[in-house]
Design a protein around this motif. Structure first.
Motif, mmCIF file in Angstrom:
data_model
loop_
_atom_site.group_PDB
_atom_site.id
_atom_site.type_symbol
_atom_site.label_atom_id
_atom_site.label_comp_id
_atom_site.label_asym_id
_atom_site.label_seq_id
_atom_site.Cartn_x
_atom_site.Cartn_y
_atom_site.Cartn_z
ATOM 1 N N VAL A 54 55.009 55.612 52.315
ATOM 2 C CA VAL A 54 53.805 55.897 51.527
ATOM 3 C C VAL A 54 52.572 55.617 52.378
ATOM 4 C CG1 VAL A 54 52.407 55.138 49.543
ATOM 5 C CG2 VAL A 54 54.891 55.293 49.308
ATOM 6 N N LEU A 55 51.603 56.535 52.303
ATOM 7 C CA LEU A 55 50.275 56.282 52.886
ATOM 8 C C LEU A 55 49.277 56.305 51.736
ATOM 9 C CD1 LEU A 55 48.239 56.096 55.296
ATOM 10 C CD2 LEU A 55 48.194 58.609 55.271
ATOM 11 N N GLU A 56 48.510 55.228 51.586
ATOM 12 C CA GLU A 56 47.489 55.222 50.535
ATOM 13 C C GLU A 56 46.101 55.294 51.161
ATOM 14 O OE1 GLU A 56 47.190 51.903 47.672
ATOM 15 O OE2 GLU A 56 45.991 53.267 46.455
ATOM 16 N N VAL A 57 45.267 56.163 50.594
ATOM 17 C CA VAL A 57 43.866 56.241 51.027
ATOM 18 C C VAL A 57 43.033 55.536 49.959
ATOM 19 C CG1 VAL A 57 41.952 57.783 51.556
ATOM 20 C CG2 VAL A 57 44.280 58.381 52.252
ATOM 21 N N GLY A 58 42.545 54.329 50.308
ATOM 22 C CA GLY A 58 41.740 53.557 49.346
ATOM 23 C C GLY A 58 42.587 52.547 48.597
ATOM 24 N N LEU A 59 42.976 51.454 49.270
ATOM 25 C CA LEU A 59 43.850 50.438 48.650
ATOM 26 C C LEU A 59 43.164 49.746 47.479
ATOM 27 C CD1 LEU A 59 46.448 48.604 48.771
ATOM 28 C CD2 LEU A 59 45.135 47.122 50.314
ATOM 29 N N GLY A 60 41.861 49.492 47.594
ATOM 30 C CA GLY A 60 41.083 48.902 46.497
ATOM 31 C C GLY A 60 41.689 47.626 45.960
ATOM 32 N N VAL A 150 54.781 60.534 51.082
ATOM 33 C CA VAL A 150 53.856 60.632 49.948
ATOM 34 C C VAL A 150 52.511 60.053 50.367
ATOM 35 C CG1 VAL A 150 53.394 60.000 47.541
ATOM 36 C CG2 VAL A 150 55.740 60.154 48.324
ATOM 37 N N ILE A 151 51.436 60.764 50.015
ATOM 38 C CA ILE A 151 50.088 60.218 50.200
ATOM 39 C C ILE A 151 49.481 60.006 48.824
ATOM 40 C CG2 ILE A 151 47.767 60.609 51.104
ATOM 41 C CD1 ILE A 151 49.020 62.248 53.364
ATOM 42 N N VAL A 184 49.207 63.313 46.306
ATOM 43 C CA VAL A 184 48.815 63.347 44.893
ATOM 44 C C VAL A 184 47.435 62.722 44.728
ATOM 45 C CG1 VAL A 184 50.974 63.500 43.608
ATOM 46 C CG2 VAL A 184 50.329 61.306 44.571
ATOM 47 N N THR A 185 46.666 63.331 43.807
ATOM 48 C CA THR A 185 45.344 62.800 43.497
ATOM 49 C C THR A 185 45.025 63.030 42.028
ATOM 50 O OG1 THR A 185 42.975 62.920 43.939
ATOM 51 C CG2 THR A 185 44.211 64.939 44.308
#
Ligand SMILES: C[S@@+](CC[C@H](N)C(=O)[O-])C[C@H]1O[C@@H](n2cnc3c(N)ncnc32)[C@H](O)[C@@H]1O
Length: 221
Positions: A54-60, A150-151, A184-185
């Motif tokens: 998994v790559l996440e953009v914006g871990l927050g 998955v992004i 996914v967004t």
């Protein structure tokens, strides 16, 4: 540093609001509901592999990380999770949000906070089927190829941060995905869908989480 304020959402879970941008980190209709619907069900579970990168953009606040980790602990998969976050949330705020209590996994609180606040950009020791790495890096600088199945694309919305939704960024995300992988967004704007298509994605419009009609899933064929 922007002023970040905890805020309760409609499903009872907490999120943060960035007061300077006047933007919440999650849907106010329900943070856990949104994350589960968009990223876990339409992303992680859709891919359905025993091991997922998994790559996440914006871990927050790390809610997507935690929900993913819980799937690992339930024995559904193992995950190698890389998150991009140039502005990590501080420990006191993470403690105030207490996502682990909301999700009825209080025992994860300490290891979760330890991972979220890891100072070095090196993978943490794997635990409970999850290997985690935090990169304090902007998505606009990301250059890896074929590293993700998955992004989770969880940026602030296009009106607030248009520089996150550009053709250049989606081309980088397309390059970062393996063939058969998906991005996914929660965003369903026509302009975003067209930009994703231009970058090479086959894009589906899916039903959105409660309070949102649609969301997007882009596939790298
Ligand atoms: C909608 S919030 C993320 C919510 C998060 N996934 C969660 O579960 O709390 C957007 C995040 O993107 C981060 N961000 C801002 N600029 C960024 C950039 N250039 N690259 C990657 N992330 C960025 C923000 O700091 C913020 O944490």
């Amino acid at each position: 540093m922007a002023e970040l304020v905890p805020q309760r959402t409609a499903d009872g879970s907490l999120t943060l609001r960035n007061a300077a941008l006047d933007e919440p980190y999650h849907s106010l209709h329900g943070a856990v509901q949104e994350s589960t619907h968009v990223f876990i069900k339409a992303g992680l579970e859709f891919v359905g592999r025993p091991h997922v990168d998994v790559l996440e953009v914006g871990l927050g606040t790390g809610l997507n990380l935690l929900l993913t980790w819980i799937r690992c602990l339930e024995g559904k998969c193992t995950v190698n999770y890389t998150a991009l976050e140039p502005f990590p949330v501080t420990e006191p705020l993470l403690a105030a949000l207490d996502h682990c209590a909301d999700l009825a996994w209080p025992g994860l609180h300490e290891p979760f906070i330890a991972r979220m606040t890891v100072p070095q950009q090196e993978p943490c020791e794997a635990l409970g089927g999850l290997r985690f790495q935090l990169l304090q890096q902007q998505v606009q600088e990301f250059q890896e190829e074929a590293v993700a199945d998955v992004i989770y694309f969880d940026a602030f919305g296009p009106p607030t941060q248009p520089e996150m939704w550009t053709l250049d960024v989606f081309q980088r995300m397309f390059t970062a995905l393996r063939h058969g992988g998906v991005l996914v967004t929660y965003c369903a704007k026509g302009e975003v869908r067209r930009t994703m298509q231009q970058a090479g994605f086959s894009v589906e419009r899916l039903p959105g989480p409660p309070g949102k009609r649609e969301m997007l899933r882009g596939r790298k064929n």
